[in-house]
Design a protein around this motif. Sequence first.
Motif, PDB file in Angstrom:
ATOM      1  N   ILE A  34       0.875  -1.177   0.000  1.00  0.00           N
ATOM      2  CA  ILE A  34       0.000   0.000   0.000  1.00  0.00           C
ATOM      3  C   ILE A  34       0.911   1.226   0.000  1.00  0.00           C
ATOM      4  O   ILE A  34       1.823   1.329   0.812  1.00  0.00           O
ATOM      5  CB  ILE A  34      -0.904   0.038   1.243  1.00  0.00           C
ATOM      6  N   TYR A  35       0.692   2.142  -0.933  1.00  0.00           N
ATOM      7  CA  TYR A  35       1.599   3.280  -1.081  1.00  0.00           C
ATOM      8  C   TYR A  35       1.027   4.583  -0.529  1.00  0.00           C
ATOM      9  O   TYR A  35       1.702   5.596  -0.494  1.00  0.00           O
ATOM     10  CB  TYR A  35       1.970   3.446  -2.555  1.00  0.00           C
ATOM     11  N   GLU A  36      -0.207   4.546  -0.087  1.00  0.00           N
ATOM     12  CA  GLU A  36      -0.817   5.765   0.447  1.00  0.00           C
ATOM     13  C   GLU A  36      -0.361   6.014   1.886  1.00  0.00           C
ATOM     14  O   GLU A  36      -0.054   5.082   2.636  1.00  0.00           O
ATOM     15  CB  GLU A  36      -2.337   5.644   0.406  1.00  0.00           C
ATOM     16  N   GLU A  37      -0.302   7.285   2.264  1.00  0.00           N
ATOM     17  CA  GLU A  37       0.060   7.633   3.639  1.00  0.00           C
ATOM     18  C   GLU A  37      -1.158   7.479   4.532  1.00  0.00           C
ATOM     19  O   GLU A  37      -2.271   7.839   4.161  1.00  0.00           O
ATOM     20  CB  GLU A  37       0.569   9.076   3.690  1.00  0.00           C
ATOM     21  N   ILE A  38      -0.945   6.897   5.698  1.00  0.00           N
ATOM     22  CA  ILE A  38      -2.053   6.670   6.621  1.00  0.00           C
ATOM     23  C   ILE A  38      -2.031   7.721   7.736  1.00  0.00           C
ATOM     24  O   ILE A  38      -1.062   7.829   8.476  1.00  0.00           O
ATOM     25  CB  ILE A  38      -1.986   5.255   7.233  1.00  0.00           C
ATOM     26  N   ASN A  39      -3.095   8.488   7.812  1.00  0.00           N
ATOM     27  CA  ASN A  39      -3.262   9.466   8.885  1.00  0.00           C
ATOM     28  C   ASN A  39      -4.527   9.099   9.649  1.00  0.00           C
ATOM     29  O   ASN A  39      -5.643   9.349   9.185  1.00  0.00           O
ATOM     30  CB  ASN A  39      -3.372  10.882   8.316  1.00  0.00           C
TER      31      ASN A  39
END
Length: 230
Positions: A208-213
């Motif tokens: 998974i390449y999305e940033e997790i906030n």
Amino acid sequence: MPLQNIKVIAFDADDTLWVNETFFRKAEEDFCALLEGYMPKEEANKLLFDMEIGNLPLYGYGIKPFTLSLIEAAIVVSKGTMPIELVQKLIDIGKKMLEAPVELIDGIEITLKELSKKYRLVMATKGDLLDQERKLIKSGLEKYFHHIEIVSDKTEKHYKKLVKHLDIQENEFLMVGNSLKSDILPVLNIGAHAFHIPFHTTWAHEMIYEEINHPNFKSFTKASDLLQIL
């Protein structure tokens, strides 16, 4: 982060408790080497990956499904001309993986030992039941776990069912694992907590390449770091 509510901590198995993906990468290299007379390495590796993904709905995850994909991919690569000796070599790759010693992730046992004094611990993993049970027994970690959950896949539905089985609320559940796709995102989506401990290599399907906030998410470099906040 409201960690004081946590009652149960679940740990992924492969590449969180013990080394796993390294064996698959070596097997892929061996596969490409065996088939180099039929197809360039990069093409053979991609074909194998596509075969694995295509077989997931039928075979699921694990070494035995992977071995079947090795054989099927070799049939395609060789256009059905590979000798029976090659089939045996591919089967041997799978058997070698199944018989490999269990190598614990650094710091995981002391982490489980300490956390088990304060929380109910669960091993929550996907894959082949027999293989995962074998690795758990060989690891010597079984004594730290209150419950063992081995499923075909990890989805929001599976996590909700697990939380219900444990008789807790979502915000009382924490999942620890190396895969953002399987161990983190579905857990956050049901309102639980998820801690990420990356492994040095990850299967492309789990990337998974999305940033997790997210307020319930935290990332660590090693398992023992958990002891600083739990």
